[in-house]
Motif scaffolding. Structure first.
Motif, PDB file in Angstrom:
ATOM      1  N   LEU A  20       0.846  -1.250  -0.194  1.00 42.65           N
ATOM      2  CA  LEU A  20       0.115   0.114   0.102  1.00 42.65           C
ATOM      3  C   LEU A  20       0.731   1.148   0.033  1.00 42.65           C
ATOM      4  CD1 LEU A  20      -2.670  -0.832   2.489  1.00 42.65           C
ATOM      5  CD2 LEU A  20      -3.041  -0.812   0.126  1.00 42.65           C
TER       6      LEU A  20
ATOM      7  N   ASN B  65      -6.523  -1.311   4.089  1.00 43.29           N
ATOM      8  CA  ASN B  65      -6.302   0.095   3.461  1.00 43.29           C
ATOM      9  C   ASN B  65      -7.552   0.965   3.753  1.00 43.29           C
ATOM     10  OD1 ASN B  65      -5.161   1.978   1.905  1.00 43.29           O
ATOM     11  ND2 ASN B  65      -6.749   1.703   0.228  1.00 43.29           N
TER      12      ASN B  65
ATOM     13  N   GLU C  99      -7.343   4.507   5.758  1.00 45.44           N
ATOM     14  CA  GLU C  99      -7.781   5.433   5.254  1.00 45.44           C
ATOM     15  C   GLU C  99      -8.939   6.289   6.185  1.00 45.44           C
ATOM     16  OE1 GLU C  99      -9.709   4.685   1.456  1.00 45.44           O
ATOM     17  OE2 GLU C  99      -7.543   4.730   0.639  1.00 45.44           O
TER      18      GLU C  99
END
Length: 110
Positions: free
Chosen positions: A13, A102, A106
């Motif tokens: 990532l 992810n 976020e």
């Protein structure tokens, strides 16, 4: 093994990371201001002190960095006193996917 898988996912990532083996090492690293972090990922199965207990210690010290708590056990209630601010806390159940990791990152960065 979970640590290495998570590290590989973070690299995929494009995140840099620092890995420590237990809560004592985490506290030492977090109290060293020369290493600022954007987010902390804690395993609730940390040796010596659980991730949730470490989170409580960090909050007592007014460390407000976002935390993602991972666990293979039952879901930790987000209403827990140590995790009251859901924008600063995410729970991620093991096993998790790259997209789930992810999304949790976020959410803590929003």
């Amino acid at each position: 093994m979970v640590q290495q898988v998570c590290l590989g996912m973070l690299r995929a990532l494009n995140h840099s990371s620092v890995v420590v083996g237990d809560a004592t090492a985490a506290i030492e690293h977090l109290t060293d201001s020369s290493h600022p972090l954007d987010c902390i990922i804690l395993d609730n199965g940390l040796p010596g002190l659980s991730g949730l207990k470490l989170l409580a210690v960090l909050r007592e010290w007014n460390m407000s960095m976002p935390v993602i708590l991972i666990s293979g056990g039952p879901r930790i209630a987000q209403t827990d006193e140590a995790a009251a601010d859901s924008s600063q806390f995410q729970f991620l159940a093991k096993p998790f996917t790259l997209s789930e990791l992810n999304a949790a990152i976020e959410h803590t960065q929003a």
